[in-house]
Structure formats: C-alpha cells, structure tokens
Design a protein around this motif. Sequence first.
Motif, short mmCIF file in Angstrom:
data_model
loop_
_atom_site.label_atom_id
_atom_site.label_comp_id
_atom_site.label_asym_id
_atom_site.label_seq_id
_atom_site.Cartn_x
_atom_site.Cartn_y
_atom_site.Cartn_z
N LEU A 60 0.86 -1.18 0.00
CA LEU A 60 0.00 0.00 0.00
C LEU A 60 0.89 1.23 0.00
O LEU A 60 1.80 1.35 0.82
N ASN A 61 0.65 2.12 -0.95
CA ASN A 61 1.38 3.39 -1.03
C ASN A 61 0.39 4.53 -0.90
O ASN A 61 -0.68 4.50 -1.52
N ILE A 62 0.75 5.53 -0.10
CA ILE A 62 -0.11 6.69 0.08
C ILE A 62 0.70 7.94 -0.21
O ILE A 62 1.78 8.14 0.35
N GLU A 63 0.17 8.76 -1.12
CA GLU A 63 0.76 10.06 -1.43
C GLU A 63 -0.28 11.11 -1.08
O GLU A 63 -1.44 10.98 -1.47
N THR A 69 -5.24 13.31 -1.96
CA THR A 69 -4.60 12.08 -1.51
C THR A 69 -4.80 10.98 -2.54
O THR A 69 -5.87 10.87 -3.15
N LYS A 70 -3.76 10.17 -2.73
CA LYS A 70 -3.81 9.03 -3.64
C LYS A 70 -3.40 7.79 -2.84
O LYS A 70 -2.34 7.75 -2.23
N VAL A 71 -4.29 6.80 -2.81
CA VAL A 71 -4.03 5.53 -2.14
C VAL A 71 -3.93 4.47 -3.23
O VAL A 71 -4.84 4.32 -4.04
N LYS A 72 -2.81 3.75 -3.24
CA LYS A 72 -2.55 2.78 -4.31
C LYS A 72 -2.19 1.43 -3.68
O LYS A 72 -1.27 1.34 -2.88
N LEU A 73 -2.92 0.40 -4.07
CA LEU A 73 -2.65 -0.97 -3.64
C LEU A 73 -2.14 -1.74 -4.84
O LEU A 73 -2.77 -1.73 -5.90
N VAL A 74 -1.01 -2.42 -4.67
CA VAL A 74 -0.45 -3.28 -5.72
C VAL A 74 -0.31 -4.67 -5.11
O VAL A 74 0.34 -4.83 -4.07
N VAL A 75 -0.92 -5.66 -5.77
CA VAL A 75 -0.88 -7.02 -5.23
C VAL A 75 -0.83 -8.01 -6.38
O VAL A 75 -1.47 -7.81 -7.42
N GLY A 76 -0.08 -9.07 -6.19
CA GLY A 76 -0.05 -10.15 -7.16
C GLY A 76 -1.27 -11.04 -6.95
O GLY A 76 -1.46 -11.54 -5.84
N ILE A 77 -2.09 -11.22 -7.96
CA ILE A 77 -3.30 -12.02 -7.79
C ILE A 77 -2.98 -13.49 -7.66
O ILE A 77 -3.76 -14.25 -7.09
#
Length: 84
Positions: A60-63, A69-77
């Motif tokens: 989880l990255n938050i800028e 605000t930008k919340v970004k989740l990156v996950v391998g399915i």
Amino acid sequence: LMRSSAASDVYKRQVSMELDGVILTICIMDNGIGFNPSSKHSGIGIQTMRERASVVGGELNIESNEAGTKVKLVVGILNASIRK
C-alpha cells in the motif's frame, strides 16, 4: 483527534483498477486537504490498511499533499489464489 479531509470529489474516474498479467493495481484519489501519511498520528485506519495489504502479499502506497490524496494498492493475484 478526528478531522475532516474536506474532500468533495471521489468519482469513478478517480477510482481505477488495472490488471497487468498477475499484478492488480487499485488506485483511489480525492481532492482533500491532504495529510502526512507517515505521521505517528495518522490513525489506526492507515495502519490497518497497510497490514491488510501485507496479509495478501501486497503493498500500500499513500501520497498526500494540499491538492489531495492518492491511495494505491499493488498485489499479485497469484498470491491470493494460492491461499484458497
């Protein structure tokens, strides 16, 4: 201490989901007043989101700044399907 983000816009165009091979990216943006996401006082909500992302093997990255605000989740399915 509770405070409002003062955000007025979270529209579909600001919520995105992208699948690139086995990598899923979910991004949510708003136009609030921003905050310091690394602050010790940022709240249990951010900590909980980071922990849940970690449980599924994601990041989880938050800028955040005065423009929003930008919340970004990156996950391998693939990670999620192995756990079933």
